[in-house]
Design a protein around this motif. Structure first.
Motif: not given
Ligand code: FES
Ligand SMILES: Cc1cc2nc3c(=O)[nH]c(=O)nc-3n(C[C@H](O)[C@H](O)[C@H](O)COP(=O)(O)OP(=O)(O)OC[C@H]3O[C@@H](n4cnc5c(N)ncnc54)[C@H](O)[C@@H]3O)c2cc1C
Ligand code: FES
Lengths: 170, 783, 295
Positions: A100-104, A136-139, B199
Motif C-alpha cells: 500500500q504505502c510501500g514504506f515497509c 506494516c500499518r497499512c495492509t 511507518m
Molecule cells: S504498506 Fe504501508 S506500512 Fe506496509
C-alpha cells in the motif's frame, strides 16, 4: 577513524571509506545513495531497514557498517535481475496487494526472501514468524502473507490478478 | 460501458467492464517493490540544512529564559529561533497554537526553540545546548476535572478550559420518548489516545527561490489547504504575493495524520526563511510518537431506549473530549460523530452534546474514522445491552432497526443506497449467532454508517481533474486527490481507462504537485474514490465525447455506431481507427486541436445548518463486522478466532485494493480494541516507541473474511462509495460484544487489555480487590 | 550520538588487553542490538567498542560426549539456538525462549552472551538457563572462572563480571532423565514483545511415578534480576505433580515474586500471571516428559 572496507553489494565488489560509528543503513542511504532500505525507527523495532547480509535478514539500522567488511549485502535495489526482471516476490507483492504505502515493502520483501532461501516451503506460521519484525500499518498483513504464499505455491496465487506488463520491464 | 440511466435500477445485469471491478495491481506498486519510490526521507536538496525542534520539559510552565548562546556558537549551526525571535505565527483553525512558544508552555509537546544546522547531528547537539529556565505551573490532565471552576487554565485569555464549540443537537423529543420506552439502558464508555503510527515518519523540506517563492515538500493529505496555511505564514513573515508550491513525495501512510499543517512544516519554512537555505525537518520515531496528534480520547454517556418490539425510540448521548493544549481537527470530530449518533439504525429522537476541553495533554487530531470509532463503540455496545434488556436476539434487534434505502434520518441524512440489512445477514449467517458454543467462546457484531460520498465540512467538497492525451494515446490525469498508499491513483486510472477505452497502463495519474494539479479539499472522510473519482470520470467523459466526434468526422461513421475500446474505435466489432492515430492527426494539422479537458466535481451534499441538520454526504457507506473470540478466563487474554467484515461499498472498483483497505482497517481496529494506547502519565507520553506502543505484528494478523455488498450507488463513479475509513470503525464494539457473549463481562473502556478483562471476571466472581494501585498507592478495586 | 572507534581483536587475549588499555572508555560488543540502541539513545557513550565477533571463541554449540553437558558459546546467536535441532528436541525450554526474542532480524545477530551480560530483569535467554542450572564461564585478565548463572545477576544491568571480563561459554549440566521444561514469555502481542512476565518451569520426576524429584521455577520481570522461586520449588519436591500441587506452587511463586507496577503492566496482574503460568508450564513439563518417554 576512517577505514576502508570491501564487500559485495548487490553482486558488485564494493570498496568504501567509512567511519567506525556508521551503521549499515546510514552507509547505504546517505553514502551509497541506496534509499530503498528505510528508517522507520532506527531501533530494531520496525524492520523497514531490513537488508540481507550473508544470507541473513538483519536490521541495517543496528548493524555496524564496519562489520560488513568481507561480507555480501543484498538490498532491495539488487533484487530484480540485471535486465530489470522482477524477482518472484516482487511480482507477487505487486499483484497480490502486498503493497500500500510501500514504506515497509523493501524490508518486508527482503525478510520474505531470506525466509524462502532458507525454507522454500514455509507454512503460514513460518511466514508470520519470519515477518514478525516487519511492521506494516497499512495492509493488516493479510495480502502480504498471501503474496509470500503465492510464491511458495505458484498455483495458489491470485489467478484473477492482472499483472501489468510494465511491472516486469521496470 | 453503461450510462447513468442504465445504472439506475438495473443492478442485476452484468455490465461488461474491461478494468472496473478487476483486481488490478497498484500503479505505483512496482516502484515501491523495487525501492525506487521516493519518500520525504529520501529527498535532499543542494545546500540543504537540517532543522530540529526543542520541546518543553514541563506540561505547564512559564518560560523564564531561553538561552541560545551556546547553541549559536556551535560550528555548523546556521539559525536558532525562539518564540521571541519570530513574528506571531499561529497554527490550527482556532489559531491558539503559537509556532514557537513564548511566555508559557502548555504541554510537553510545546515547541520552545528550533535550530537549523549543516548536519542532523549538529542540529541535535545544538538543541541539547539550549538552556531553558522554566517556572512550573499547576497542570490539568483530566478533561472532566478541567471543567471544574478551580482547575488551572490552559489558556488564560480563553477564561475557561471549555472550548467554545457549538456541539449540541436535539431532534424530536428525547424526554417524551424516555417516558414511552419500555426498555432502557444507560452507560458510560471511554476511549483513549491511539496514534497513526505511519511507518514513514513526518517530515518536510522548505525552499525559497531568489524571489521568495516558496516550495514545500511535505507529507500532506491536504495540498491545497496546506498551500493556504503556508501562504498565511508567509504573510506573517511579511512576504506577500508570492507563489507557494506544495510537492508531495510518496507518503508512508496517512490515516488522517496529515490533515492539518503542523509545527514542523511551518518551522521548516521559518528556518529556511531566516537561513536563506533549504531546510529539512524529519521526525525520528520517538518524536513522531510525541509530537504528532493522536486520536482524541472520549468519555461518553449514553442512554438508549426501545419499545416492546425492540424499535429504538431515543438515543441520548453526551461526551467529553480531551482536546489537549491546542486545537486542531480533533475538536471538530463531534460534527462527524453526529452521523452515527443520529443515523446508525433508525432512531427518531436523538440528543447529543459534546464538550471539548483544554488540558495539558498532547493535542489531538483526525484519525481514520474521525470520531466515528469512539461514537460507534458506545452506540454498538449499548445496542447489545438494550437488546439483552428487551430479551431480543442481538441480530434480530439490529434487523428491526436497520437503516433502509430511502430513509431520511433525524439529522436529515438522506439514505440512498443502503446495504446494511445485507451486511447484517452476511455476518449473522457466517458466524452462526444462535448456536451454542464452548466455554469462553463468544460472537459479537457491530455495524457502522459512514460518509461514502464526500463530506461537506468546508464550503466546498470539490476536487478538480485535468486530463490530457498525447500523440500515442497515452493519458495524463492531473488530479487534486492525494494517494497515501490507499491506491487512489489506481482507482482514478481505472475509471479513466474504462471511460476512454484504454488500458490502466496507458494512464498516468499525477497528484504530487500543486503547480500542476488542480484544487481539492483533501484526502479525508473516505471521499477520494467518490469525489475525485467522479471528477476524473467527468473529465474523461468530456474527452470521450470529443474523441467520438473527431473519430466520426475522420471515419464518416456515426458517433453512435462507434465503439471506443482497446485503444481504438470499433465499428461492428472491427477496429477502424486507433486512438493514437486520431490524436496525431488532430495535432499535426493546420488549426489542430489539443486533446485536453478539465472538470471540477463538487458533490450534491450540504453543509450542516445551525442545528446541524443537513445531508452532509451524497451517499453513505454501511457495514457490519462480526467476530468470534475466545477469552482465556485465567489470563483475560482475548484471542480472535474468526472475523468477518461485510461492507456496502456501492461498487468494488478494484476488489484487490478494497480487500486491502478492509484488512488494514480491521487490524488497526483490533489494535484499537485490544492493544494500542498512548500511555499518558501527567501529560507525558510514556511509550513513544514500537516496543511499548503495541501496533500488531504479522503474527497477530487476522485473516478476516471481507464480504463486499454492491449496491451500485446512483451518484458514485460506476456506483462506488468510499471505503477508506469504515474498516476500523465497528471493530472495537464487535469485539467487546463478543467478549460479553463469551464470559458475561462487559468492558466499557478501551483498550480491552487482559488486565481489564481479568479484573472484570474477578469482580463478577465476587473478588473485590485487585491489589495496590501503583500511582495512587491505594487499594484497587477490580474494574 | 557520540563518535566511537570500533576495534576488532582477533583473539580472546587481545580483546581483554584492548579493554585494559582503554580502561573505562571501552565496552565489548557482540551483536550490538543492546549496545547500538543504548548508544543511539545516549544511554551509553563509549570511546571504544571492542568487537567480540572475531576472537575465534564462543561460537560452539554442542554436547560434551563425556559429561553430557550442553556447551553454548557466548557468541552464539539466538537464531542459531532457535534453528538447532539439538536445542529444539532436547532443550525445548531454551527453544521456547529464544524463538520469541525480538524478531528474526534481531535473533540473527543478537547473542546469548549479550543477553546475559545486558542483565535486564526480562532477559528471555536467562530464565530457562537458570532453570537448567547453567554455569557461565568467564574469561578476563585474571584468567578463567565459572559462576552459577543464578548468582550471575546482581541488579538491573549489573552482573558479577569484573571490568574486561568476557562470557566465553554457558554450560548446562546433563539433566536427569524424566526431566521436562517449558518457558513462556507473556506479553500483549504475539511477537516483538518484552515480556510482561516470563515464567520457566523445569521438573524432574522420580522413576516410575509422578512424584517430583527436582523442580526449578524461574521468573523474569518479577524482581530486579531474573530469579528462582525457592519456596515454590521446595514445595514441589517429593510431591505428586498434579493440577493442585502446581496451583499451589504457582501461588508460592507469585508470593515470592517482587513484581512491580510499570507502564508495561500492573503488579497485581503480573502476580496473577505468575500463578497461572507456573501451573501451565508445569503441565507442559509433564507433557514433554511423556512425549520423550513415548519416543
Ligand atoms: S504498506 Fe504501508 S506500512 Fe506496509
Ligand atoms: C527490537 C529488539 C527486540 C528485543 N527483544 C528482546 C526480547 O524479546 N527478549 C530479550 O531478552 N531481549 C531482547 N532484546 C535485547 C537484545 O537483543 C538481547 O539482549 C540480545 O541477546 C543482546 O545480545 P547482543 O549480542 O546484541 O548484545 P550487545 O548489544 O552486543 O551487548 C550487550 C551487552 O553485553 C555485553 N556483552 C556482549 N557479549 C558479551 C560477552 N560475550 N562477554 C561479555 N560481555 C558481553 C556488551 O558489552 C553489552 O554491555 C531486543 C532488542 C531489540 C533491539
Ligand atoms: S529502522 Fe531499523 S528496525 Fe526500524
Amino acid at each position: 577513524m576512517s577505514r576502508e572496507i570491501k564487500f559485495v553489494l548487490n553482486g558488485a565488489q564494493t570498496c568504501v571509506a567509512i567511519e567506525d560509528d556508521w551503521n549499515l543503513l546510514y552507509l547505504l542511504r546517505e553514502k551509497l545513495g541506496l534509499t530503498g532500505a528505510k528508517e522507520g525507527c532506527g531501533r530494531g523495532e520496525c524492520g523497514a531497514c531490513t537488508v540481507i547480509v550473508d544470507g541473513l535478514a538483519v536490521n541495517s539500522c543496528l548493524y555496524f557498517a564496519v562489520e560488513i567488511d568481507g561480507k555480501e549485502v543484498l538490498t532491495i535495489e539488487g533484487l530484480a535481475g540485471a535486465d530489470g526482471t522482477l524477482h518472484a516476490l516482487q511480482k507477487s507483492f505487486v499483484s497480490n496487494g502486498g503493497i500500500q504505502c510501500g514504506f515497509c515493502t523493501p524490508g518486508m520483501i527482503l525478510s520474505a526472501k531470506a525466509l524462502l532461501d532458507e525454507n522454500p516451503q514455509p507454512t503460514e506460521a513460518d511466514i508470520k514468524q519470519a515477518l514478525a519484525g516487519n511492521l506494516c500499518r497499512c495492509t493488516g498483513y493479510v495480502q502480504i502473507i498471501e503474496s509470500v504464499e503465492a510464491v511458495v505455491d505458484k498455483s495458489s496465487g491470485d489467478i484473477n490478478a492482472v499483472v501489468r506488463e510494465t511491472g516486469d520491464s521496470d | 460501458m453503461i450510462d447513468d440511466q442504465e445504472r439506475n435500477g438495473k443492478k442485476e445485469i452484468m455490465e461488461e467492464f474491461t478494468v472496473i471491478g478487476k483486481r488490478i495491481s497498484k500503479v505505483d506498486a512496482v516502484d515501491k517493490a523495487t525501492g525506487r519510490a521516493l519518500y520525504i526521507q529520501d529527498l535532499k536538496l543542494p545546500g540543504m540544512l537540517y532543522g530540529r525542534i526543542l520541546y518543553s520539559k514541563y506540561p505547564h510552565a512559564h518560560i523564564i529564559r531561553v538561552g541560545t548562546e551556546k547553541a549559536k556558537a556551535l560550528p555548523g549551526v546556521i539559525t536558532v529561533l525562539t518564540g521571541e525571535d519570530i513574528p506571531p505565527v499561529r497554527l490550527g483553525f482556532y489559531k491558539d497554537n503559537p509556532l514557537l512558544k513564548a511566555g508559557k508552555v502548555r504541554s510537553y509537546r510545546d515547541e520552545v526553540a528550533a535550530v537549523a544546522a549543516t548536519d542532523p547531528e549538529i542540529a541535535r547537539e545544538a538543541i541539547s545546548l539550549i538552556d531553558v529556565t522554566y517556572e512550573a505551573l499547576p497542570a490539568i490532565f483530566d478533561p472532566e476535572e478541567a471543567l471544574k471552576p478551580e482547575a488551572p487554565l490552559v489558556h488564560e485569555e480563553h477564561k475557561t478550559n471549555l472550548l467554545k464549540m457549538p456541539w449540541s443537537l436535539h431532534y424530536g423529543d428525547v424526554e417524551a420518548a424516555k417516558l414511552d420506552a419500555v426498555f432502557n439502558v444507560s452507560e458510560r464508555f471511554s476511549t483513549t489516545w491511539v496514534t497513526h503510527c505511519c511507518m514513514g515518519t513526518s517530515g518536510a523540506i522548505a525552499d525559497f527561490d531568489h524571489s521568495n517563492n516558496l516550495t514545500v515538500y511535505t507529507n500532506t493529505q491536504i495540498p491545497s489547504l496546506a498551500q493556504k496555511d503556508f501562504q498565511e505564514t508567509l504573510k506573517i513573515l511579511g512576504v506577500k504575493d508570492k507563489r507557494v508550491r506544495v510537492i508531495k513525495p510518496c507518503i508512508g501512510g496517512g490515516f488522517g495524520s496529515k490533515l492539518d499543517t503542523y509545527a514542523y512544516e511551518h518551522m521548516a519554512i521559518l528556518l529556511a526563511w531566516y537561513a536563506r537555505r533549504p531546510v529539512k525537518i524529519l521526525f525520528e520515531r520517538e518524536e513522531e510518537f510525541i509530537a504528532t496528534s493522536p486520536r482524541q480520547p472520549t468519555v461518553t454517556y449514553i442512554s438508549m431506549g426501545c419499545d416492546k418490539e425492540g424499535r429504538l425510540l431515543y438515543r441520548d448521548m453526551s461526551m467529553v473530549l480531551d482536546n489537549g493544549a491546542y486545537t486542531s481537527w480533533g475538536a471538530t470530530t463531534p460534527s462527524v460523530m453526529m452521523m452515527p449518533i443520529t443515523s446508525l439504525y433508525r432512531v427518531p429522537n436523538v440528543r447529543y452534546s459534546a464538550k471539548c476541553v483544554y488540558t495539558n495533554n498532547t493535542y489531538s487530531q483526525a484519525m481514520r474514522g474521525y470520531g466515528n470509532p469512539q461514537a460507534t463503540f458506545a452506540i454498538e455496545s449499548a445496542i447489545d445491552m438494550l437488546a439483552e434488556a428487551a430479551g431480543i436476539d442481538r441480530v434480530e434487534f439490529r434487523r428491526i432497526n436497520s437503516n433502509q434505502p430511502g430513509d431520511v434520518t433525524p439529522q436529515g441524512l438522506r439514505i440512498t443506497s443502503c446495504g446494511l440489512p445485507e451486511c447484517i445477514e452476511a455476518v449473522s449467517k457466517d458466524l452462526e449467532f444462535g448456536r451454542s458454543r464452548e466455554n469462553g467462546v463468544g460472537v459479537g457484531l457491530a455495524s457502522l454508517i459512514h460518509v461514502g460520498g464526500g463530506a461537506r465540512i468546508y464550503k466546498s467538497d470539490g476536487c478538480g481533474t485535468i486530463i490530457k492525451m498525447d500523440d500515442y494515446g497515452k493519458v495524463d490525469v492531473f488530479t487534486g486527490a492525494s494517494d497515501m498508499g490507499q491506491g487512489s491513483d489506481t482507482i482514478i486510472a481505472q475509471i479513466v481507462a474504462e471511460e476512454l477505452g484504454v488500458q490502466v497502463d496507458d494512464v498516468h495519474v499525477f497528484h504530487q504537485d500543486t503547480d500542476i494539479c488542480p484544487w481539492d479539499v483533501g484526502a479525508h472522510a473516505s471521499r477520494t474514490t467518490f469525489v475525485a473519482g467522479n471528477s476524473a470520470l467527468g473529465a474523461a467523459k468530456k474527452i470521450r465525447l470529443r474523441l467520438l466526434a473527431m473519430a466520426s468526422k475522420a471515419t464518416g461513421v456515426d458517433e453512435d455506431k462507434l465503439v471506443l475500446r482497446d485503444r481504438a474505435f470499433f465499428v461492428e466489432g472491427k477496429p477502424v481507427l486507433p486512438i493514437a492515430k486520431l490524436l496525431r492527426g488532430s495535432h499535426f494539422t493546420p488549426r489542430g486541436e489539443m486533446m485536453m479537458a478539465d472538470n471540477f466535481y463538487d458533490p450534491p451534499n450540504e453543509n450542516m445548518g445551525k442545528d446541524f441538520r443537513g445531508n452532509m454526504s451524497a451517499t453513505y457507506s454501511f457495514g457490519t463486522h462480526g467476530v468470534r473470540v475466545k477469552v482465556d478466563e485465567a489470563t483475560g487474554k482475548v484471542e480472535i478466532l474468526d472475523y468477518i467484515a461485510a461492507h456496502d461499498v456501492g461498487r468494488a472498483i478494484n476488489p484487490l485494493l478494497l480487500d486491502g483497505q478492509v484488512h488494514g482497517g480491521v487490524l488497526m481496529g483490533v489494535g484499537y480494541a485490544l492493544t494500542e494506547q498512548v500511555i499518558m502519565e501527567n501529560g507525558r507520553n510514556m511509550n513513544p516507541d514500537f516496543r511499548d506502543y503495541k501496533v500488531l505484528t504479522a503474527m497477530d494478523a487476522i485473516h478476516s473474511k471481507a464480504v463486499v455488498i454492491e449496491t451500485i450507488d446512483d451518484q458514485g463513479p460506476f456506483g462506488a462509495k468510499g471505503i477508506g475509513e469504515p474498516g476500523c470503525v465497528p471493530t472495537a464494539p464487535a469485539i467487546a460484544n463478543a467478549i460479553y457473549d463469551a464470559i458475561g463481562v462487559r468492558i466499557k473502556d478501551l483498550p480491552i487489555t487482559p488486565e481489564k478483562v481479568l479484573a472484570a471476571i474477578k469482580k463478577k466472581n465476587g473478588t473485590v480487590s485487585c491489589g495496590i494501585d501503583a500511582f495512587t498507592q491505594k487499594e484497587q478495586a477490580c474494574e | 550520538m557520540k563518535k566511537f572507534k570500533y576495534l576488532i581483536p582477533k583473539t580472546l587475549d587481545e580483546a581483554v588487553s584492548l579493554n585494559q588499555s582503554h580502561e573505562g572508555s571501552a565496552i565489548y560488543v557482540a551483536g550490538g542490538t543492546d549496545v547500538m540502541v543504548k548508544i543511539k539513545s545516549g544511554k551509553l557513550a563509549p570511546d571504544y567498542l571492542i568487537s567480540l565477533k572475531h576472537i575465534g571463541v564462543g561460537s560452539q554449540l554442542g554436547v560434551n560426549r563425556e559429561t553430557g553437558a550442553l556447551h553454548i558459546g557466548g557468541l552464539v546467536t539466538h537464531r542459531t539456538l532457535e534453528t538447532s535441532s539439538l536445542i529444539r528436541l532436547q532443550y525445548p525450554i531454551i527453544h521456547d525462549a529464544v524463538q520469541r526474542i525480538g524478531s528474526t532480524q534481531i535473533r540473527n545477530v543478537a547473542t546469548i552472551g549479550g543477553n546475559l551480560v545486558n542483565a535486564v530483569p526480562s532477559a528471555d535467554g536467562a530464565i530457562p538457563l537458570i532453570a537448567l542450572d547453567a554455569r557461565v564461564n568467564i574469561y578476563g585478565s585474571a584468567g578463567e572462572r565459572t559462576v552459577d548463572l543464578v548468582h550471575f545477576f546482581e541488579g538491573p544491568g549489573q552482573t558479577v563480571m569484573d571490568r574486561g571480563e568476557i562470557v566465553t561459554e554457558i554450560v548446562v549440566p546433563k539433566q536427569p532423565s524424566r526431566t521436562g521444561g517449558a518457558y513462556q514469555k507473556f506479553g500483549r502481542r504475539a511477537a516483538m514483545e518484552l515480556p510482561l512476565i516470563g515464567v520457566g518451569v523445569l521438573i524432574t520426576l522420580e522413576e516410575g511415578s509422578n512424584r517430583c524429584a527436582k523442580a526449578r521455577i524461574t521468573l523474569g520481570v518479577a524482581a530486579p534480576t531474573p530469579i528462582r522461586t525457592l519456596s515454590a520449588e521446595r514445595y514441589l519436591v517429593g510431591k505428586e505433580i498434579t493440577e493442585n500441587t502446581l496451583n499451589e506452587a504457582g501461588k508460592l511463586a507469585a508470593e515470592e515474586s517482587r513484581v512491580r507496577d510499570s507502564v508495561r503492566g500492573l503488579a497485581w496482574y503480573r502476580r496473577e500471571m505468575v500463578e497461572v503460568l507456573v501451573q501451565r508450564m508445569g503441565v507442559k513439563c509433564l507433557q514433554r516428559i511423556k512425549e520423550t518417554e513415548a519416543l
